[in-house]
Design a protein around this motif. Sequence first.
Motif, PDB file in Angstrom:
ATOM      1  N   GLU A  83      -5.112  -2.111  -4.978  1.00  0.00           N
ATOM      2  CA  GLU A  83      -4.828  -3.521  -4.075  1.00  0.00           C
ATOM      3  C   GLU A  83      -4.113  -4.621  -4.938  1.00  0.00           C
ATOM      4  O   GLU A  83      -5.564  -4.351  -6.268  1.00  0.00           O
ATOM      5  CB  GLU A  83      -5.495  -4.279  -3.058  1.00  0.00           C
ATOM      6  N   ARG A 120       0.828  -1.321  -0.111  1.00  0.00           N
ATOM      7  CA  ARG A 120      -0.219   0.436  -0.522  1.00  0.00           C
ATOM      8  C   ARG A 120       0.743   1.253   0.328  1.00  0.00           C
ATOM      9  O   ARG A 120       0.717   2.081  -0.832  1.00  0.00           O
ATOM     10  CB  ARG A 120      -0.988  -0.013   1.174  1.00  0.00           C
ATOM     11  N   GLU A 121       1.607   1.329   0.965  1.00  0.00           N
ATOM     12  CA  GLU A 121       2.878   2.431   0.903  1.00  0.00           C
ATOM     13  C   GLU A 121       3.447   2.753  -0.419  1.00  0.00           C
ATOM     14  O   GLU A 121       3.816   3.577  -0.572  1.00  0.00           O
ATOM     15  CB  GLU A 121       3.371   2.609   2.425  1.00  0.00           C
ATOM     16  N   ARG A 169       2.527   1.334  -3.363  1.00  0.00           N
ATOM     17  CA  ARG A 169       1.916   1.881  -4.204  1.00  0.00           C
ATOM     18  C   ARG A 169       1.537   3.710  -4.212  1.00  0.00           C
ATOM     19  O   ARG A 169       1.189   4.628  -5.066  1.00  0.00           O
ATOM     20  CB  ARG A 169       0.517   1.388  -4.454  1.00  0.00           C
ATOM     21  N   LYS A 170       1.071   4.042  -3.221  1.00  0.00           N
ATOM     22  CA  LYS A 170       1.041   5.710  -2.311  1.00  0.00           C
ATOM     23  C   LYS A 170       2.397   6.424  -3.196  1.00  0.00           C
ATOM     24  O   LYS A 170       1.950   7.606  -3.631  1.00  0.00           O
ATOM     25  CB  LYS A 170       0.842   5.745  -1.240  1.00  0.00           C
ATOM     26  N   LYS A 189       2.752   9.151  -6.205  1.00  0.00           N
ATOM     27  CA  LYS A 189       3.516  10.431  -6.034  1.00  0.00           C
ATOM     28  C   LYS A 189       4.041  11.050  -6.979  1.00  0.00           C
ATOM     29  O   LYS A 189       4.540  11.670  -7.903  1.00  0.00           O
ATOM     30  CB  LYS A 189       3.854  10.437  -4.859  1.00  0.00           C
ATOM     31  N   ALA A 199      -3.491   4.903  -3.544  1.00  0.00           N
ATOM     32  CA  ALA A 199      -3.171   3.615  -3.218  1.00  0.00           C
ATOM     33  C   ALA A 199      -4.450   2.179  -2.674  1.00  0.00           C
ATOM     34  O   ALA A 199      -4.156   1.022  -2.971  1.00  0.00           O
ATOM     35  CB  ALA A 199      -2.834   3.558  -2.082  1.00  0.00           C
ATOM     36  N   GLU A 200      -4.970   2.223  -2.118  1.00  0.00           N
ATOM     37  CA  GLU A 200      -6.011   1.726  -1.402  1.00  0.00           C
ATOM     38  C   GLU A 200      -6.836   1.311  -2.976  1.00  0.00           C
ATOM     39  O   GLU A 200      -7.195  -0.345  -2.407  1.00  0.00           O
ATOM     40  CB  GLU A 200      -6.957   2.481  -0.647  1.00  0.00           C
ATOM     41  N   ASP A 217      -5.974  11.943  -3.422  1.00  0.00           N
ATOM     42  CA  ASP A 217      -6.181  11.578  -2.368  1.00  0.00           C
ATOM     43  C   ASP A 217      -4.733  10.188  -2.533  1.00  0.00           C
ATOM     44  O   ASP A 217      -5.777   8.984  -3.541  1.00  0.00           O
ATOM     45  CB  ASP A 217      -7.552  10.954  -2.095  1.00  0.00           C
ATOM     46  N   PHE A 218      -3.850  10.387  -2.652  1.00  0.00           N
ATOM     47  CA  PHE A 218      -2.747   9.564  -2.759  1.00  0.00           C
ATOM     48  C   PHE A 218      -3.251   8.065  -1.580  1.00  0.00           C
ATOM     49  O   PHE A 218      -2.903   7.395  -2.105  1.00  0.00           O
ATOM     50  CB  PHE A 218      -2.004   9.786  -2.713  1.00  0.00           C
ATOM     51  N   ASP A 219      -3.962   8.088  -0.973  1.00  0.00           N
ATOM     52  CA  ASP A 219      -3.921   7.446   0.359  1.00  0.00           C
ATOM     53  C   ASP A 219      -5.363   6.376  -0.456  1.00  0.00           C
ATOM     54  O   ASP A 219      -5.199   5.095  -0.022  1.00  0.00           O
ATOM     55  CB  ASP A 219      -4.746   7.608   1.920  1.00  0.00           C
ATOM     56  N   LYS A 220      -6.094   6.978  -1.188  1.00  0.00           N
ATOM     57  CA  LYS A 220      -7.196   6.225  -1.943  1.00  0.00           C
ATOM     58  C   LYS A 220      -6.677   6.143  -2.911  1.00  0.00           C
ATOM     59  O   LYS A 220      -7.832   4.476  -2.918  1.00  0.00           O
ATOM     60  CB  LYS A 220      -8.628   7.506  -2.094  1.00  0.00           C
TER      61      LYS A 220
END
Length: 383
Positions: free
Chosen positions: A312, A279-280, A282-283, A287, A308-309, A303-306
């Motif tokens: 998967e 996940r990290e 992919r984020k 970026k 990455a989420e 929203d980079f976290d989204k």
Amino acid sequence: MAMHYLVEKGTEYAKLAVELDKKGEYEKAVKYYKAAIDLFSKYLSLYPDNSLADFYKDLIAKYKLRVEILEKYMEKSSLPASGPGDRSADEVEVLMPDKRSNKKKFDDLVDLEDVKKALKRAVIYPVKTPHLYPLGWPKGILLFGPPGCGKTEISIALANEINAALINVSPATIMSKWLGEAEKNVAKVFNKAREIASGGTPVIIFIDEVDGLFQEFSDEVGGEKRMRNQFLMEMDGLKEKENSRLPVFVIGATNKPWKLDIGFIRRFEKRIYVPPPDREVRKALFKYYIDKLAVVYKLEDIDFDKLAEMTEGYSSADIASIVKEVQNNIAEELNEKGDGKDNSVERKIRMDDFIQVINKRKPSISPKMIEAYKIWQDQHGAL
């Protein structure tokens, strides 16, 4: 008619055709080329799903082309085009450090820190401080893992880290179109590598899709067996006294390690898993690529976290493709509107641009696939 008879007899006729071709006895050569084509064609009709089917299809096509050239030559008495005696086909292509367009090193690659660490231990440190390794160092390294996760990229970066000459080997470069010369091609590759390394330049022989050359063939025949034996012999030779201090490394990459022959696996002292991005990572990848777009486009609420989420099971290559597709979509939109000529682009890149692309793409890596790699790693992994 037995499979082995078809292939062995076809190989015999093909070799004879090549020898006659080299001697200029073209009429006889055509006769034996046609006989080989006939036997290989029968082999393919009986065993269309054989692991070497594509190789023999390619061989048949090339022999047919050669027959056509020779027949035209005999009709017109013009010089034949290059054939098995063509010296240019014998050359080993070497990419020296100053000739490579890809200059990336480890620091330029996002993540794969465990892989980098393993390669430093196996290759970089021995090259930099060979005197610290009186017992020698690994000569063979296998990189395995899902497609699109950086096996080729990190191999090129490794070559750049140590200013190594890079020899790229593929089934096409080894399995000569002139059947029976594959083992000679293998010897040429290793001879060239030793020659360069003797001058003080490290050499990496990189074999992509190595399973295409060294998988377990239940129906293996003479030519392939000789080629494989030659390769194994050459790899063993790198460990012998006169070559043990030469900075020559063989790096194989595969998405299907379970297909490799066990004898070949053992020649690779280091067997390193190249995992898909977590996940990290992919984020970080989003970026990295989106920052490149930000040079031209303005960004709005990404929203980079989204991202990455949502990704998967996506490979590093998948993520690069997603960002590139967003770029292409927006560039198309601007061109359609006639706004693409102005260097001042007002169109912002929004989160929805990415969501639309991701929703249309399926992940290339499944949990079942990851489980298969973990099982193989437990059985054969060697950091």
